[in-house]
Design a protein around this motif. Structure first.
Motif, PDB file in Angstrom:
ATOM      1  N   SER A   5     -10.290   8.121  -3.958  1.00 23.97           N
ATOM      2  CA  SER A   5      -9.865   8.987  -2.970  1.00 23.97           C
ATOM      3  C   SER A   5     -10.459   8.376  -1.657  1.00 23.97           C
ATOM      4  CB  SER A   5     -11.118  10.243  -2.775  1.00 23.97           C
ATOM      5  OG  SER A   5     -10.836  11.249  -4.120  1.00 23.97           O
ATOM      6  N   ARG A   6     -11.198   7.401  -1.560  1.00 30.88           N
ATOM      7  CA  ARG A   6     -11.683   6.605  -0.640  1.00 30.88           C
ATOM      8  C   ARG A   6     -10.394   5.586   0.014  1.00 30.88           C
ATOM      9  NH1 ARG A   6     -16.858   3.279  -1.317  1.00 30.88           N
ATOM     10  NH2 ARG A   6     -16.412   2.837   0.884  1.00 30.88           N
ATOM     11  N   ILE A   7      -9.794   4.964  -1.409  1.00 28.68           N
ATOM     12  CA  ILE A   7      -8.647   4.280  -0.900  1.00 28.68           C
ATOM     13  C   ILE A   7      -7.608   4.907  -0.322  1.00 28.68           C
ATOM     14  CG2 ILE A   7      -6.893   2.896  -2.036  1.00 28.68           C
ATOM     15  CD1 ILE A   7      -9.073   2.157  -4.317  1.00 28.68           C
ATOM     16  N   ARG A   8      -7.276   6.163  -0.726  1.00 23.39           N
ATOM     17  CA  ARG A   8      -6.304   6.952  -0.205  1.00 23.39           C
ATOM     18  C   ARG A   8      -6.548   7.196   1.337  1.00 23.39           C
ATOM     19  NH1 ARG A   8      -5.800  10.214  -5.263  1.00 23.39           N
ATOM     20  NH2 ARG A   8      -3.854   9.662  -5.966  1.00 23.39           N
ATOM     21  N   GLN A   9      -7.758   7.749   1.763  1.00 20.38           N
ATOM     22  CA  GLN A   9      -8.104   7.833   3.008  1.00 20.38           C
ATOM     23  C   GLN A   9      -8.120   6.608   4.120  1.00 20.38           C
ATOM     24  OE1 GLN A   9      -8.686  11.215   4.508  1.00 20.38           O
ATOM     25  NE2 GLN A   9      -8.114   9.739   6.114  1.00 20.38           N
ATOM     26  N   LEU A  10      -8.729   5.686   3.499  1.00 18.96           N
ATOM     27  CA  LEU A  10      -8.602   4.639   4.429  1.00 18.96           C
ATOM     28  C   LEU A  10      -7.183   3.946   4.555  1.00 18.96           C
ATOM     29  CD1 LEU A  10     -11.696   2.434   2.570  1.00 18.96           C
ATOM     30  CD2 LEU A  10     -11.735   3.941   4.884  1.00 18.96           C
ATOM     31  N   ALA A  11      -6.425   4.185   3.759  1.00 13.61           N
ATOM     32  CA  ALA A  11      -4.829   3.963   4.054  1.00 13.61           C
ATOM     33  C   ALA A  11      -4.440   4.655   5.196  1.00 13.61           C
ATOM     34  CB  ALA A  11      -4.212   4.222   2.818  1.00 13.61           C
ATOM     35  N   ALA A  12      -5.019   5.772   5.733  1.00 13.08           N
ATOM     36  CA  ALA A  12      -4.395   6.196   6.856  1.00 13.08           C
ATOM     37  C   ALA A  12      -5.457   5.975   8.072  1.00 13.08           C
ATOM     38  CB  ALA A  12      -4.324   7.659   6.654  1.00 13.08           C
ATOM     39  N   SER A  13      -6.531   5.190   7.912  1.00 12.06           N
ATOM     40  CA  SER A  13      -7.316   4.828   8.979  1.00 12.06           C
ATOM     41  C   SER A  13      -6.644   3.614  10.033  1.00 12.06           C
ATOM     42  CB  SER A  13      -8.941   4.914   8.339  1.00 12.06           C
ATOM     43  OG  SER A  13      -9.599   4.007   9.424  1.00 12.06           O
ATOM     44  N   PRO A  14      -6.394   3.696  11.111  1.00 11.46           N
ATOM     45  CA  PRO A  14      -5.770   2.643  11.630  1.00 11.46           C
ATOM     46  C   PRO A  14      -6.844   1.275  11.987  1.00 11.46           C
ATOM     47  CG  PRO A  14      -5.455   4.693  12.980  1.00 11.46           C
ATOM     48  CD  PRO A  14      -6.290   5.057  11.957  1.00 11.46           C
ATOM     49  N   ASN A  15      -8.136   1.721  11.971  1.00 13.85           N
ATOM     50  CA  ASN A  15      -9.041   0.457  11.964  1.00 13.85           C
ATOM     51  C   ASN A  15      -9.085  -0.251  10.557  1.00 13.85           C
ATOM     52  OD1 ASN A  15     -10.091   0.441  14.443  1.00 13.85           O
ATOM     53  ND2 ASN A  15     -11.214   2.205  14.106  1.00 13.85           N
ATOM     54  N   MET A  16      -9.190   0.454   9.317  1.00 15.20           N
ATOM     55  CA  MET A  16      -9.216  -0.072   8.189  1.00 15.20           C
ATOM     56  C   MET A  16      -7.869  -0.627   7.680  1.00 15.20           C
ATOM     57  SD  MET A  16     -12.066  -0.279   6.898  1.00 15.20           S
ATOM     58  CE  MET A  16     -11.651  -1.055   5.571  1.00 15.20           C
ATOM     59  N   VAL A  17      -6.749  -0.089   8.114  1.00 11.01           N
ATOM     60  CA  VAL A  17      -5.407  -0.560   7.798  1.00 11.01           C
ATOM     61  C   VAL A  17      -5.165  -2.037   8.614  1.00 11.01           C
ATOM     62  CG1 VAL A  17      -2.883  -0.500   8.308  1.00 11.01           C
ATOM     63  CG2 VAL A  17      -4.170   1.288   7.611  1.00 11.01           C
ATOM     64  N   ALA A  18      -5.897  -1.981   9.758  1.00 11.70           N
ATOM     65  CA  ALA A  18      -5.673  -3.342  10.645  1.00 11.70           C
ATOM     66  C   ALA A  18      -6.623  -4.408  10.062  1.00 11.70           C
ATOM     67  CB  ALA A  18      -6.171  -3.276  12.178  1.00 11.70           C
ATOM     68  N   GLN A  19      -7.982  -4.121   9.559  1.00 15.52           N
ATOM     69  CA  GLN A  19      -8.469  -5.043   8.703  1.00 15.52           C
ATOM     70  C   GLN A  19      -8.037  -5.546   7.441  1.00 15.52           C
ATOM     71  OE1 GLN A  19     -11.748  -6.576  10.209  1.00 15.52           O
ATOM     72  NE2 GLN A  19     -10.794  -7.966   8.539  1.00 15.52           N
ATOM     73  N   ASN A  20      -7.590  -4.645   6.735  1.00 13.39           N
ATOM     74  CA  ASN A  20      -7.030  -5.074   5.368  1.00 13.39           C
ATOM     75  C   ASN A  20      -5.617  -5.927   5.404  1.00 13.39           C
ATOM     76  OD1 ASN A  20      -8.951  -3.478   3.945  1.00 13.39           O
ATOM     77  ND2 ASN A  20      -7.619  -1.790   3.840  1.00 13.39           N
ATOM     78  N   GLU A  21      -5.065  -5.545   6.543  1.00  9.05           N
ATOM     79  CA  GLU A  21      -3.534  -6.265   6.367  1.00  9.05           C
ATOM     80  C   GLU A  21      -3.858  -7.755   7.310  1.00  9.05           C
ATOM     81  OE1 GLU A  21      -0.659  -5.299   5.415  1.00  9.05           O
ATOM     82  OE2 GLU A  21      -1.646  -3.592   4.678  1.00  9.05           O
ATOM     83  N   PHE A  22      -4.945  -7.702   7.992  1.00  8.43           N
ATOM     84  CA  PHE A  22      -5.224  -9.036   8.722  1.00  8.43           C
ATOM     85  C   PHE A  22      -5.804  -9.992   7.580  1.00  8.43           C
ATOM     86  CE2 PHE A  22      -8.091 -11.578  11.188  1.00  8.43           C
ATOM     87  CZ  PHE A  22      -7.218 -12.065  11.978  1.00  8.43           C
ATOM     88  N   ASN A  23      -6.673  -9.412   6.594  1.00  8.38           N
ATOM     89  CA  ASN A  23      -7.245 -10.131   5.491  1.00  8.38           C
ATOM     90  C   ASN A  23      -5.726 -10.908   4.687  1.00  8.38           C
ATOM     91  OD1 ASN A  23      -9.754 -10.029   6.103  1.00  8.38           O
ATOM     92  ND2 ASN A  23     -10.431  -8.384   5.002  1.00  8.38           N
ATOM     93  N   LYS A  24      -4.958 -10.017   4.524  1.00  9.86           N
ATOM     94  CA  LYS A  24      -3.867 -10.413   3.658  1.00  9.86           C
ATOM     95  C   LYS A  24      -3.126 -11.669   4.321  1.00  9.86           C
ATOM     96  CE  LYS A  24      -3.173  -6.009   1.473  1.00  9.86           C
ATOM     97  NZ  LYS A  24      -1.988  -4.495   1.529  1.00  9.86           N
ATOM     98  N   LEU A  25      -2.905 -11.450   5.600  1.00 12.86           N
ATOM     99  CA  LEU A  25      -2.352 -12.638   6.257  1.00 12.86           C
ATOM    100  C   LEU A  25      -3.184 -13.722   6.618  1.00 12.86           C
ATOM    101  CD1 LEU A  25      -0.751 -10.168   9.264  1.00 12.86           C
ATOM    102  CD2 LEU A  25       0.525 -11.284   7.316  1.00 12.86           C
TER     103      LEU A  25
END
Length: 947
Positions: free
Chosen positions: A632-652
């Protein structure tokens, strides 16, 4: 919220102390203070705390959103911002510049429905400077507010609203509740931050009228807490505040509860929500009302803990959610009991409502036991002492009681109100305010999942902003105001001198290595009868299988879910009866067991911690619940712009082959595949004293701590643990722009940077010194001055070197309003390009002053001392590493700063990631000069731009 923390905890202090010696306990736990009132009505409170050479200074006005008018909302919060910007004698940005020079904690503030405060902790040699500066807020400020200044700060506040409300899942919940709980003419009908429309319509005349009515000495409290001479401070207060004129009389307000004629069900389709959330609200009573204390107990009993009725039914039995939240919010005029359940993705909120009725019926049948009542009160003693561990916390509480109870000493009188709470009272307030009473029920559901809302719900009225390029007014905030200065009996433009330089004492550190490899680091401190400690077990996510990330996180969750001899509920009860907290969490590099306890209960708590480490329960039901909660947390964080930015930045930054690129929660597919045997394997192979460091701060010495660890030394066997060493990522050769689309996002999240330095790199701290003026120094930084103060593009922006055991990234992060995405990125690029050539000797002087003087408050709190121990143990630094850092600062030159900037601030090799509305913002980023942006998430996007 501060008032209730102190109320409940004093009961525990009183009850425990009285069992031994009532008279001693009353004296021992009394917070002494001095209060006096100036002729102009300013109320002043002093409390002396000589433990550290610092003073917390707070100026609090008895004005919040409740003093505003309908159609002119958000003014109190707007002044929270404006009062930091300029005053006649400090000049533009003067307070922030002074804060940097004197080594302050950073001028800050907050606004509630009923008050606005301005806070800062400073070295005690700067106390006169702060009193001078705070007086300027009241008597020599309003003339400096011009139309351009107001226009700019409107944009900052609107960005804050976008960031905290409009661009967040469930962000509009409070707006919908308050609009329906309070009548249109009730001052709690609107939000503290106000509406975008009201803020935009505010005129300079409106703003000045509001200030002159409410920001007057007879409506303000000044509180000083710390190490200072009260006689001298009183002279300074009178010198700087005495001649400020008294304002018009301020009428007291009368409590006025919310009113619901009939229950209301409302729904809202939330662009950012991924799970349906039900919130139910009942009108209750104002702060300090006799029933408020029992309502606090009721809220905690119903929702907090494994055996709480709401958790038993909704979490364990019905498996509708992983978490239930309930609290009783009290304010000056009214209160409201609020209950929120964020259901699992496949659940309907009508199911949740039925389960709630079942949980309430369970409570009505069983009630609350004396043991549970005692348990709820017991933990508050620890919270009380935690609040006392900082001078700022003491100051806030004394002010709270002074303004809303008309007596700072109410902190002691309030004990009797808490003592009066009985199990019968808890049931009585349930029947009086909750059972069968009208309520507001809001269903916030994901887009295209309206079926999940409560049946019979009406659409909630919510105003949402449209993204329109060029919609904001232009302004030039640099224009100086022309005005006749407010008179004074002496020259206030002369900044007061420093007092005697504070003596900074580095805490004495002791170390020990145990036979099984466990390393222990401690600082003995007797300011409050607490012990805080943690056990940091190296490994964390780095020891996960890269194809099955999430094991370390799930194991951390399961470690507090019972032991061999205790169920989850029994373990939880044992910890809470001692007034302690034990939390376990995993990070990229470690798993940490964090503990907070009264020193007298340390041994008993340590016994429980040993059980947690050595005797896991491996409860399969708790494991399945933890998995479901994580998904549930994973689903919700996928829609949080802050967390999306952090996750995608780490991947890059790290790339696919590096486990650091993955979120520690894992992904849904990986988590679903994890078994409890995976957790057992991780535990048996990697949870070892050979890779564990224990850090202890508090009211016990080395002998006591080591004695408590004797049987752990023999029972916890050491094993060899090899932590994978992933290659440090390399910096890109050329810059590239990446875009992640969140349609209709009201802000764009910016995350720019590249791999840089490890904490152990010889350049690391020097680079932090270099970064202070760029983006590490708050309002002293250029990024903030240009993007927030100069342009009004953002609520906040910062840059930092994250460090770590391997090269962590240098990053610049911010949320900017959507329609200036390109302009913000271009301005950041320009600042980076120009930084080295425009860095001045004055910039270096400011940096040096802050970094040296701020050491006076570097070790004030237990948390700061724990961080010091963690640095020593993790990086092998000496206990006096702060002195080495001071040497680096003192020897720094402008030329060295320019050299560091050239090495570590190259915009042409950075990753430029933007998370926002692609259809309106992505194409414009081509103008940055780094080629066509790459779309990260592969959804079809219309590239048309709104005009």
């Amino acid at each position: 919220m501060f008032n209730k923390i102190f109320s409940f905890v004093i009961l525990a202090l009183f009850a425990v102390g009285c069992a031994q010696n009532p008279e001693t306990s009353k004296k021992e736990f009394n917070v002494e203070y001095e209060k006096f009132v100036l002729d102009n009505g300013l109320e002043v409170i002093f409390h002396i705390d000589p433990s550290d050479p610092v003073v917390a200074v707070s100026l609090t006005a008895h004005v919040g959103s409740a003093r505003e008018k309908e159609g002119r909302t958000g003014f109190a919060h707007l002044f929270e911002h404006l009062l930091f910007l300029e005053s006649e004698n400090l000049g533009k940005g003067g307070l922030d510049k002074m804060t940097a020079r004197i080594g302050g904690s950073g001028a800050n503030g907050s606004t509630s429905r009923d008050r606005t405060n301005y806070l800062q902790t400073v070295p005690n040699d700067a106390l006169e400077k702060m009193i001078w500066a705070e007086a300027d807020k009241l008597g020599w400020f309003i003339n400096t507010v011009t139309d351009p200044v107001l226009a700019k700060e409107k944009q900052v506040v609107k960005n804050e609203k976008r960031q905290g409300v409009d661009n967040q899942p469930y962000g509009h919940t409070s707006y919908v509740i308050d609009k329906n709980l309070y009548p249109a003419d009730h001052p709690y009908n609107w939000q503290v931050i106000g509406s975008l429309e009201d803020l935009q319509n505010a005129t300079l005349a409106d703003v000045k009228e509001f200030f002159r009515r409410w920001y007057v000495p007879n409506n303000v409290t000044l509180t000083l807490v710390g190490d200072f001479d009260p006689k001298q401070a009183k002279e300074w207060v009178k010198k700087y505040f005495d001649e400020i004129p008294k304002g018009e009389p301020i009428e007291s307000v009368t409590p006025r509860p919310g009113k619901i004629e009939t229950s209301k069900k409302l729904y809202f389709e939330d662009n950012f929500a991924r799970l349906p959330e039900l919130t139910m609200t009942w009108p209750t009573v104002e702060q300090y009302h006799p029933d408020s204390y029992a309502l606090d107990v009721l809220s905690e009993y119903l929702s907090s803990g494994k055996q709480a009725p709401l958790n038993v039914v909704l979490v364990d039995n019905k498996k509708l959610t992983s978490n239930v939240r309930m609290y009783n919010r009290t304010s000056e005029l009214a209160g409201q009991a609020q209950l929120s359940i964020r259901a699992f993705a496949d659940k309907d909120l009508d199911e949740v409502a039925v389960a709630l009725e079942e949980a309430f019926a369970k409570f009505e049948k069983e009630g609350i036991s004396e043991k549970d009542l005692a348990r709820i009160k017991a933990g508050q003693e620890t919270n009380f002492y935690n609040a006392l561990s900082s001078v700022l916390g003491k100051g806030v509480q004394l002010t709270q009681y002074n303004i809303f109870a008309n007596n700072p000493g109410f902190i002691n009188e309030d004990i009797q109100n808490v003592l009066a709470v009985s199990t019968e009272d808890v049931m009585r307030v349930y029947n009086q305010y909750i059972k069968g009473k009208n309520y507001i029920a809001t269903s916030f559901v994901p887009k295209e999942n309206l079926i999940a809302a409560l049946e019979g719900s009406e659409k909630a009225e919510v105003v949402e902003e449209k993204i329109i390029q060029g919609a904001e007014e232009s302004f030039d905030a640099s224009i100086q105001a022309s005005y006749e200065k407010a008179p004074s009996s002496f020259d206030r433009s002369v900044e007061p001198p420093y007092g005697k330089a504070p003596e900074v004492k580095i805490p004495a550190v002791w170390e020990e290595s145990l036979a099984n490899g466990l390393k222990v680091y401690g600082i003995e401190n007797h300011e409050v009868p607490l012990v805080q400690f943690n056990l940091v077990i190296d490994g964390g996510q780095l020891l996960d299988d890269p194809k099955k990330v999430g094991v370390a996180n799930l194991l951390a969750q399961l470690m507090t879910k019972g032991t061999k001899s205790k169920t989850t509920a029994e373990l939880e009860d044992a910890i809470e009866q001692l007034g302690a907290s034990v939390n376990v969490y995993a990070t990229t590099e470690s798993t940490t067991i964090s503990v907070n306890t009264l020193s007298r209960n340390y041994d008993e708590v340590m016994t429980l911690v040993k059980e947690i480490i050595l005797e896991p329960r491996w409860d399969t039901a708790e494991f399945e619940l933890a998995k479901q909660s994580t998904i549930s947390r994973i689903r919700q964080l996928a829609a949080s712009p802050n967390m999306v930015a952090q996750n995608e930045f780490n991947k890059l930054i790290y790339g696919e082959g590096n486990i650091r690129s993955q979120n520690i929660l894992g992904n849904i597919k990986a988590v679903e595949a994890i078994s409890i045997d995976d957790l057992r394997t991780y535990y048996e192979k990697f949870i070892s004293p050979s890779v564990t460091r224990m850090h202890v701060v508090g009211d016990l010495g080395k002998i006591n701590i080591l004695a408590s660890l004797q049987n752990l030394t023999t029972a916890w066997e050491s094993k060899e643990v090899n932590i994978p060493a992933f290659d440090a990522p390399s910096r890109p050769e050329t810059a590239q722009v990446y875009f992640y689309d969140i349609p209709d996002s009201k802000q764009s999240m910016l995350q720019f940077g590249y791999p840089a330095l490890a904490s152990t790199d010889p350049d690391f701290y020097s680079a932090e010194v270099m970064n202070y003026i760029l983006g590490g120094g708050g309002f002293a930084s250029r990024l903030t001055q240009e993007l927030r103060e100069g342009k009004g593009y953002t609520y906040g922006i910062r840059s930092s070197f994250s460090g770590g055991k391997v090269a962590g990234p240098f990053s610049i992060s911010s949320g900017v309003r959507s329609n200036v995405t390109y302009e913000s990125a271009q301005l950041v690029k320009d600042i980076l390009i120009d930084y080295a050539s425009t860095y001045t000797a004055e910039d270096l002087k400011t940096t040096q002053s802050f970094m040296i003087k701020s050491n006076a408050r570097a070790f004030e709190t237990a948390s700061a001392k724990l961080k010091m121990l963690e640095n020593i143990s993790e990086y092998g630094w000496e206990a006096d590493y702060v002195k080495g850092r001071e040497k680096i600062v003192n020897e720094m030159t402008v030329e060295r700063i320019q050299e560091l900037a050239g090495a570590y601030l190259d915009p042409n090799t950075m990753i430029w990631l933007v998370v926002g509305d692609a259809k309106t913002q992505m194409k414009g980023l081509e103008k940055l000069g780094f080629g066509k942006p790459i779309l990260v998430n592969q959804e079809k996007i219309s590239m048309e731009v709104d005009r």
